[in-house]
Motif scaffolding. Structure first.
Motif, mmCIF file in Angstrom:
data_model
loop_
_atom_site.group_PDB
_atom_site.id
_atom_site.type_symbol
_atom_site.label_atom_id
_atom_site.label_comp_id
_atom_site.label_asym_id
_atom_site.label_seq_id
_atom_site.Cartn_x
_atom_site.Cartn_y
_atom_site.Cartn_z
ATOM 1 N N TRP A 129 0.831 -1.205 0.000
ATOM 2 C CA TRP A 129 0.000 0.000 0.000
ATOM 3 C C TRP A 129 0.867 1.257 0.000
ATOM 4 C CZ3 TRP A 129 -4.641 -0.496 3.974
ATOM 5 C CH2 TRP A 129 -5.526 -1.486 3.497
ATOM 6 N N PHE A 130 2.088 1.147 0.513
ATOM 7 C CA PHE A 130 2.903 2.348 0.711
ATOM 8 C C PHE A 130 4.070 2.438 -0.276
ATOM 9 C CE2 PHE A 130 0.288 2.837 4.181
ATOM 10 C CZ PHE A 130 0.365 1.774 5.074
ATOM 11 N N ILE A 172 5.413 5.815 -2.049
ATOM 12 C CA ILE A 172 5.053 7.035 -1.312
ATOM 13 C C ILE A 172 6.299 7.516 -0.578
ATOM 14 C CG2 ILE A 172 3.608 8.020 0.505
ATOM 15 C CD1 ILE A 172 1.603 5.829 -0.018
ATOM 16 N N SER A 213 8.631 8.720 2.207
ATOM 17 C CA SER A 213 8.388 8.464 3.621
ATOM 18 C C SER A 213 8.411 9.752 4.408
ATOM 19 C CB SER A 213 9.447 7.520 4.170
ATOM 20 O OG SER A 213 10.699 8.141 4.082
ATOM 21 N N ALA A 214 7.863 9.660 5.562
ATOM 22 C CA ALA A 214 7.904 10.644 6.644
ATOM 23 C C ALA A 214 7.545 12.058 6.246
ATOM 24 C CB ALA A 214 9.207 10.568 7.380
ATOM 25 N N PRO A 219 5.826 15.288 6.877
ATOM 26 C CA PRO A 219 4.656 15.932 6.311
ATOM 27 C C PRO A 219 4.998 17.361 5.883
ATOM 28 C CG PRO A 219 4.466 15.778 8.692
ATOM 29 C CD PRO A 219 5.726 15.075 8.319
#
Lengths: 295, 454
Positions: free
Chosen positions: B18-19, B22, B24-25, B27
């Motif tokens: 699912w990840f 993407i 990471s970390a 925001p």
């Protein structure tokens, strides 16, 4: 001409959604009877700013203050709530805690949605194609149901699909604690499973707003969406299971923010073929309980 | 829900696939610090007092920025401000604090313009839909003046101020936005004043975070010394503490809390501005309103005259703008400052509005007018008094004469001396009156909750 047949200006749509009787043709302000004091044709809503004011009772504000007023004066007859409680499989107390009431304008059921501090939306629980659905106030952002109970000191968070699942799960967590897989009833919610976990619910499997992400920072999050089946569109396209896809998208948004992300694994293809399509955690509870009783 | 154990038995960690893909970390900054609730300006200032050496200038700047945020959705000419300060004056800190609320504030860079030039699959990737209804904060405004597409961005900004934006995409699609509500905070150094020459500068009101007086340059300055020493003392504590790379530990807790509370106050202002402004107006009696109208008129007229710039070729007559837009901005700004501070439109609010007007009037023409308030002077005397070259003074005088702010005069020769009288310049009575009123408003005592006057 009925309001629905004309194009409704954006600023007026939230008011029309809640069944205010407004006329706006040929004026910069819509006009109608005031639902707060009952005066005829003294209630005005600006088509530009969406602010209302009544020249009779002097009340004024914006759609948020209007919704908060609506909910504050709304009521819920006990007999009506009892019927809903049976239908939704939650207690009357839970329905009251979540704020289910009847609209003071047309008597339709309304459920508040909260932001960080106060009501920021009012959902109408209306019949749509023979099924009751929670409809978001026009032009406003969706809310996370159960946000009003959020306690940032808790390390866990359950995210359900739909307000009723969230309400039911919270009710259960508050009443039990887990003892090696057996549920033990407790009287004190702080000692229950709810003492360490928040429960919220998204309005739909495909709705997870970016503004909700910070809430789940460093939390152990568990997604509990429905066991939907894949479906085929009229054009022949196969759409993956809605619940599974919803959990996947929500997890992707929470990646890097939440401490840990779990989900309910209904089956290898994202659903349980032995359960009816669209089974949610409340339905699952019923079927498991029935199976236990039958055996 | 007795099937809870059965439900929990089905719960597993989310699949790793699912990840995939993407990043990471970390925001984005708008989600890095969740806002903390704050609905009172006094409480917010207490938190800032804990966080840093808080001065009246910073207080005025923060109030101005919050007033811009509060004004975003209100009808009328939009309020854009330039936040000007030297490096190290804490303007970035203030910008970050306001930007911590991603729902209503959008931190952005102007180096790539407002439109991407591309639309794909029916989606518009320009910044305009994301900005609409929010306050855009540009932390490094100086970069705008160095960007290769500077002229294009400035043209887009001029349109945006009027609530419109148009874009023709490279695949032939066309977007035409109308009725946009976007307020702007553009932060940078004095270099931002160059915008004055581009017909974009007159969209902005100015706020100076820290300005050194010319006469203090090269000398010991007690106020500046206090600021620097306070920063050193705080750094001593921070040097002992390690950051774990997360936003909450980037800085000391008091500064983090100040940013979070500011974000919370932004939330409160945007959710309640309409009601608070309406209430403020209701409580205004006719007599007070008449006085406020006079003050706004005077400040707007003064700004209009002081920021008049000569036309390029020098042949067209120089004319000040008609202060209608400025009058609207000043009044709205005053009302929004009152809402931010939780006050009525009283002397303290007017003092701050007058300060903004004072900053906005900045320029040689304003300096000349202020110098002539005490007595008439000639070019040479003005150049000495203002520490400027005579050429600059003459240019300013030419502009001021064309717009009627100053008039030539002749003073009699000194008693006993032979020869003609001295040719000097004096302020017109009207402009003198405006400057006197400005001085009166500026001299009002700061409120008790503001710190020392800079």
């Amino acid at each position: 001409m009925p309001a629905a047949a004309r194009e409704v200006p954006e600023a007026l749509r939230p008011y029309i959604f809640h069944r205010l009787n407004l006329e706006w043709v040929g004026s910069s302000e819509a006009e109608g009877p005031c639902v707060m004091c009952g005066a005829q044709d003294r209630f005005y809503v600006s088509q530009t700013t969406g602010q209302y004011s009544c020249k009779h009772c002097g009340e004024e504000g914006n759609i948020y203050t209007f919704m908060r007023w609506m909910w504050a004066v709304a009521s819920a007859p006990p007999t009506d709530l009892e019927k809903i409680a049976v239908d939704r499989r939650v207690s009357v107390t839970t329905l009251k805690e979540w704020g289910l009431r009847r609209s003071p304008i047309d008597g339709e059921w309304i459920l508040p949605g909260y932001g960080a501090k106060d009501i920021t939306n009012l959902y109408r629980w209306s019949l749509v194609k023979k099924k009751r659905r929670l409809l978001c106030t026009a032009m406003l952002d969706h809310c996370l149901f159960g946000r009003q109970f959020w306690d940032d000191t808790k390390s866990k968070a359950y995210i359900c699909e739909g307000a009723w699942d969230g309400a039911s799960l919270r009710e259960t967590l508050m009443a039990y604690r887990d003892n090696a897989g057996r549920l033990i009833r407790v009287a004190n919610p702080s000692q229950s499973l709810y003492g360490e976990a928040n429960v919220v619910a998204v309005p739909g499997d495909n709705t997870f707003l970016d503004s909700w992400i910070p809430l789940f920072k460093d939390k152990i999050v568990t997604l509990l969406f429905d066991s939907d089946r894949p479906r085929t569109t009229p054009g022949g396209k196969v759409v993956p299971p809605g619940g599974y896809e919803g959990m996947r998208k929500a997890a992707a948004k929470l990646y890097g923010v939440a401490k840990q992300i779990n989900y309910i694994n209904w089956g290898p293809h994202g659903y349980d073929p032995d359960l009816p399509p669209g089974t949610d955690i409340r339905d699952f509870d019923v079927s498991v309980t029935r199976n236990l009783q039958a055996s | 829900m007795l099937a809870l154990p059965e439900i929990f038995r089905r719960v597993e960690p989310a699949p790793k696939e699912w990840f995939e893909g993407i990043p990471s970390a970390e925001p984005s900054i708008s989600y890095a610090l969740p806002p903390l609730p704050c609905d009172n300006y006094g409480d917010l200032i207490k938190v800032w007092n804990q966080a840093m050496y808080w001065t009246d200038s910073l207080d005025v700047a923060l109030v101005a920025m919050l007033a811009v945020v509060a004004s975003t959705k209100q009808q009328g000419s939009q309020i854009w401000i330039r936040l000007i300060g030297v490096a190290g004056s804490a303007k970035t800190m203030l910008c970050e604090a306001v930007c911590a609320n991603g729902n209503y504030v959008y931190p952005m860079s102007l180096t790539t313009g407002l439109h991407s030039g591309y639309t794909q699959g029916g989606e518009d990737h320009s910044m305009i839909p994301r900005l609409n209804g929010k306050t855009a904060v540009v932390n490094e405004g100086d970069m705008l003046l160095k960007a290769p597409n500077k002229e294009q961005t400035m043209a887009e900004l001029r349109d945006l101020w009027s609530g419109q934006a148009r874009c023709d995409f490279k695949n032939g699609k066309h977007e035409n936005y109308q009725g946009l509500r976007i307020t702007f905070i553009l932060a940078g150094t004095n270099t931002l004043r160059q915008l004055n020459r581009s017909a974009l500068g007159d969209r902005f009101l100015d706020c100076i975070v820290y300005e050194r007086k010319r006469e203090t340059l090269g000398k010991a300055n007690q106020h500046e010394s206090n600021i620097v020493r306070s920063a050193i003392r705080k750094q001593r504590v921070r040097t002992r503490t390690e950051s774990d790379g997360k936003p909450e530990s980037y800085d000391e807790p008091s500064k983090i809390e100040a940013k979070q509370r500011t974000a919370g106050y932004v939330q409160y202002l945007r959710e309640n501005a309409a009601v608070l402004l309406a209430k403020l107006d209701q409580e205004l009696d006719d007599k007070t309103y008449a006085k406020l109208e006079n003050d706004c008129h005077d400040l707007a007229s003064l700004i209009a005259m002081m920021r008049t710039r000569p036309m390029g070729s020098g042949e067209e007559p120089t004319e000040p703008e008609l202060a209608t837009r400025l009058g609207e901005q000043v009044y709205r700004f005053m009302a929004c400052i009152a809402v931010v501070m939780g006050r009525s439109m009283d002397g303290e609010v007017m003092r701050r509005v007058a300060k903004i007007a004072n900053y906005t009037c900045y320029g040689d023409t304003f300096e000349v007018c202020k110098a002539l308030m005490d007595k008439p002077l000639d070019e040479a005397a003005l150049a000495v008094k203002l520490h400027k070259s005579q050429a600059d003074v003459i240019t300013a005088i030419k502009t001021l004469r064309e717009i009627g702010c100053i008039q030539p005069d002749t003073l009699p020769a000194v008693s006993g001396a032979l020869g003609r009288g001295r040719h000097v310049y004096r302020l017109s009575p009207y402009v003198a009156g405006l400057l006197v009123r400005l001085r009166e408003l500026l001299s009002l005592e700061p409120a008790g909750d503001s710190l020392e006057v800079v």
